[in-house]
Scaffold this motif. Structure first.
Motif, PDB file in Angstrom:
ATOM      1  N   MET A 741       1.266   0.043  -0.864  1.00 32.06           N
ATOM      2  CA  MET A 741       2.346   0.213  -1.821  1.00 32.06           C
ATOM      3  C   MET A 741       3.492  -0.752  -1.570  1.00 32.06           C
ATOM      4  N   GLU A 742       3.312  -1.728  -0.665  1.00 30.92           N
ATOM      5  CA  GLU A 742       4.379  -2.662  -0.360  1.00 30.92           C
ATOM      6  C   GLU A 742       4.684  -3.524  -1.586  1.00 30.92           C
ATOM      7  N   LEU A 743       5.925  -3.923  -1.702  1.00 35.70           N
ATOM      8  CA  LEU A 743       6.352  -4.769  -2.803  1.00 35.70           C
ATOM      9  C   LEU A 743       5.637  -6.109  -2.740  1.00 35.70           C
ATOM     10  N   GLY A 744       5.006  -6.522  -3.824  1.00 35.86           N
ATOM     11  CA  GLY A 744       4.269  -7.777  -3.852  1.00 35.86           C
ATOM     12  C   GLY A 744       2.792  -7.595  -3.620  1.00 35.86           C
ATOM     13  N   VAL A 745       2.381  -6.447  -3.070  1.00 39.47           N
ATOM     14  CA  VAL A 745       0.964  -6.195  -2.817  1.00 39.47           C
ATOM     15  C   VAL A 745       0.332  -5.532  -4.032  1.00 39.47           C
ATOM     16  N   VAL A 746       1.031  -4.557  -4.587  1.00 38.37           N
ATOM     17  CA  VAL A 746       0.520  -3.847  -5.751  1.00 38.37           C
ATOM     18  C   VAL A 746       0.691  -4.744  -6.966  1.00 38.37           C
ATOM     19  N   SER A 747      -0.403  -5.119  -7.598  1.00 39.58           N
ATOM     20  CA  SER A 747      -0.361  -5.988  -8.764  1.00 39.58           C
ATOM     21  C   SER A 747      -1.297  -5.439  -9.819  1.00 39.58           C
ATOM     22  N   LYS A 748      -1.160  -5.965 -10.995  1.00 42.87           N
ATOM     23  CA  LYS A 748      -1.999  -5.538 -12.100  1.00 42.87           C
ATOM     24  C   LYS A 748      -3.383  -6.177 -11.980  1.00 42.87           C
TER      25      LYS A 748
END
Length: 788
Positions: A741-748
């Motif tokens: 859930m880190e910022l930049g890891v979760v992507s579409k």
């Protein structure tokens, strides 16, 4: 020649006696004039016939002259004349060469062609003209509209009695203005096929009524009954006197359905319905089997509550996860069966704001009252105790309804009927905010009380801000703010609107967040969507009661099976979007974070909202004594941030004196606009008690409101989670971001071309609703600045 003498008194009574009641001449000559003003002479052996086709409002085009001769020893009547004239008109029209475009234009621009059968001169009046006109026709006629034309002529229209089943025959007589001339015209011919479909004058025969009653018991639709009656007529002799129309069949079925106190009611007998309720009132072992939780039968009245063990358990699930709160949504819905009998659905909502149905109450009356709602609530408590050994004792009962006084009274009566050791510790009655301020809500229905209509939008905006006053402040806050709102609009001359709103508030209608609990919905739209789904299932008024109850039982079973596949959340679900928003908020405020610790509540901290940041930043920029720039080398200037911190501390002190004090003196000294502006300057974060920490990541409460949409929900007051509480836990080190859930890891997901899309956009740092708010008056801002 034949002479006709009548007595003239009124214009509407003028009509044609003619010689239509007698035999017509042996030979009929029809001469049609080309010119409009040509005078026609009446001859005893001839009748003048002309075809008049209205092609425009100003002119009337006439067909070429023609002579029609009919030989009949016995004489001919009105129908024969119309038949011959129509045949000649069609033959003449076929001989003319007209283009397709001209035919289309004529079809669209002209009215129905009327054939002038005769013209008569008369002296006097005939009060019952339609009687003579009906006698002239073999088939029965019915009177239509009468009205004057623009040229002053008076028109009386007639049509065939069988017009509703396809007969297109029409006729009319026209009294020429200021003359003693009357013109009789007809259009079309009778359709014998349509006449055969017409029912007898006395309605349905006894055989047909018995046939329809039998079909009702077998749950056959009215359209099918009519068709099968014609098919089975030769063997059962059902066509004597004519077949009934669909409207006749439907009216007969509705009439029979209203006989609730007689032997046949709704396709079943009352005794059979009561016996069914008795045999199905035992609690089954199958969690998804529908049973009768409670029922009541009186004189031609009944109340039946249906549910399953699994659906009743939804209340238990909600109570075990609701921090001591039980939410019950209840309403009534209509237009779901032919007898117009309403149904009362009820349900609850989980932490993720998903609706769960509990059961349905069927009532026999066409309009619900507080006794029906009381029966529904009492049946729920009875079913919970019998099926799950659960009582509301020790819980806070929260009822969401649409501002119905019957529901409020029923809730009080249902709670009072419980034993003292099974009653809830507290009862909170909430009103759906959409039913209050929606397009058809209470505010819209009382807009006529506003003196200046242009103020209505500003009034709605003030009510929205009052609705968003958060829970967790001092108890007097909402009462004082409401009084300030009343004073604001009373001083502007809106006394009628203020009197209505004051009376609406005093009856105990709670539609503000200050009277609610965080994470509990503030509207009843979940139940309204469930009602639409129920109407779609029941095909909206297409079923008789017997079919309707069968379909409702099937709907409950399917709903229970679907409920078995759903998982109740123990806490609000923290999604990837929530974590992205929290991390983006921490990152964006890393160098400009401004917070103030509370002096009155040790565990509370004040964070500047987006409105507060913009307001204080503008004040610092306008202060000539502050020379430090806002940004230094593209980053926030520490000196500028320090100045913001000082001003925030002063504002926070005023905030605590107004909203967290033991008395309301400071808050009463402010106007409504200033008080709301001060309230929306900060978000107050406070650590939750241990019994309310329902999740590892829900450790704080917040006063941010957010938005309770269908797809995108955010804000602590709406969803019991927000980026402020998650960011506070990340800053203090209470928890870390879960893996993945880190910022930049979760992507579409990747696009079709194979190139990965950018990371999903985080939620806005503050509520988007603040962008839509109007600025306060400049005078208020100047006063606020002078106070600082």
């Amino acid at each position: 020649s034949r002479e006709l003498v009548m007595v003239a008194t009124t214009r509407t009574g003028r009509a044609v006696h003619l010689l239509l009641a007698k035999q017509s001449p042996i030979k009929v000559q029809a001469l049609v004039a080309r010119k409009k003003k040509r005078k026609l002479d009446l001859d005893a052996s001839t009748t003048l016939v002309e075809t008049v086709t209205t092609s425009s409002k100003r002119t009337k085009k006439r067909a070429t002259a023609q002579v029609v001769e009919v030989d009949d020893e016995d004489g001919i009547g009105l129908d024969e004349l119309a038949l011959v004239a129509s045949a000649k008109e069609n033959k003449a029209a076929d001989t003319n060469e007209v283009s397709a475009a001209e035919k289309e234009k004529r079809f669209r621009s002209t009215k129905s062609a009327f054939v002038v059968l005769t013209k008569v001169q008369y002296t006097g009046n005939y009060d019952d003209a339609e009687v003579k006109l009906k006698q002239a026709s073999i088939h029965k006629l019915t009177r239509g509209a009468s009205y004057p034309w623009k040229n002053g002529d008076w028109v009386q229209n007639f049509k065939c009695l069988h017009n509703k089943v396809g007969c297109k025959y029409k006729c009319r007589y026209i009294h020429v203005k200021e003359t003693n001339k009357v013109r009789l015209e007809t259009c079309g011919t009778h359709s014998l096929e349509a006449h055969a479909k017409r029912t007898s004058t006395k309605g349905m025969s006894a055989q047909q009524k018995d046939y329809v009653k039998t079909a009702m018991r077998n749950k056959v639709q009215p359209e099918t009954i009519q068709n099968t009656m014609m098919e089975e007529s030769p063997s059962k002799n059902l066509g004597a006197g004519g077949y009934p129309t669909l409207n006749t069949v439907q009216n007969f079925i509705k009439k029979e359905s209203r006989k609730v106190n007689k032997e046949e009611a709704f396709g079943n007998t009352i005794a059979e319905l009561k016996e069914w309720c008795t045999t199905h009132s035992t609690i089954p072992t199958d969690d998804d089997e529908v049973f009768v939780v409670d029922f009541y039968f009186g004189e031609s009245r009944f109340k039946i509550f249906l549910s399953t063990r699994r659906l009743l358990k939804c209340i238990v699930e909600q109570a075990s996860r609701g921090c001591g709160k039980i939410l019950v949504c209840i309403d009534a819905t209509y237009k779901i069966n032919l007898e117009k009998r309403p149904v009362i659905p009820c349900g609850t909502v989980d932490w993720d704001l998903l609706y769960h149905e509990v059961g349905y109450c069927i009532i026999s009356e066409k309009c619900e009252n507080h006794t029906h709602f009381e029966f529904t609530l009492s049946a729920i408590w009875k079913g919970l105790k019998a099926a799950h050994s659960f009582t509301p004792a020790g819980f806070t009962l929260v009822n969401m309804q649409d501002n119905a006084e019957a529901i409020r009274n029923a809730l009080d009566d249902a709670v009072a009927a419980l034993p003292s050791d099974e009653r809830p510790s507290d009862v909170v009655k909430l009103t759906c905010y959409c039913h209050f301020k929606g397009p058809v809500g209470a505010v819209a229905k009382n807009k006529d009380k506003v003196v200046k209509p242009r103020r209505l939008e500003k009034m709605k905006e003030d009510l929205r801000k009052l609705h968003q006053v958060p829970a967790g402040l001092s108890p007097y806050v909402i009462t004082v703010l409401f009084a300030q709102l009343m004073r604001k609009w009373r001083d502007k001359g809106e006394r009628r609107w203020v009197a209505w709103l004051n009376a609406f508030w005093r009856v105990g209608v709670h539609w503000s967040r200050a009277q609610n609990f965080a994470g509990i919905v503030h509207h009843n739209m979940h139940l309204e969507r469930a009602n639409r789904s129920l109407k779609k299932w029941l095909a909206r008024k297409r079923f008789m009661f017997a079919t309707f109850t069968t379909e409702l039982v099937r709907k409950l079973r399917v709903t229970s099976l679907v409920e078995a596949q759903r998982i109740w959340p123990d806490a609000p679900t923290i999604t990837a979007a929530d974590w992205r928003a929290a991390q983006a908020y921490v990152k964006s405020t890393r160098d400009s974070f401004v917070s103030v610790s509370s002096a009155r509540r040790p565990s509370a901290v004040f964070l500047l909202s987006q409105e507060g940041i913009e307001h204080l930043t503008q004040r610092v920029l306008n202060d000539p004594n502050v020379t430090a720039p806002q940004y230094l080398r593209g980053k926030p200037n520490p000196l500028f941030v320090a100045e913001l911190q000082k001003r925030a501390e002063k504002k926070a002190q005023k905030f605590e004196e107004a909203f967290l004090s033991d008395d309301d003196k400071q808050l009463k000294s402010l106007t409504y606009d200033k008080a709301i502006k001060l309230l929306r300057t900060f978000h107050m974060l406070e650590e939750l008690p241990e019994d309310e920490k329902i999740c590892e990541y829900v450790q704080f409460s917040c006063t941010c409101h957010g938005k309770l949409g269908i797809k995108h929900k955010f804000g602590y007051q709406c969803t019991r989670k927000c980026m402020h509480t998650l960011a506070q836990g990340l800053r203090t080190g209470l928890y870390v971001v879960p893996p993945g859930m880190e910022l930049g890891v979760v992507s579409k997901p990747k696009s079709a071309g194979g190139q990965a899309k950018k990371a999903g956009k985080a939620l806005e740092c503050e509520s988007s609703e603040s962008d839509d708010e109007e600025e306060d008056d400049e005078s208020s801002e100047d006063e606020d600045g002078s106070e600082e």
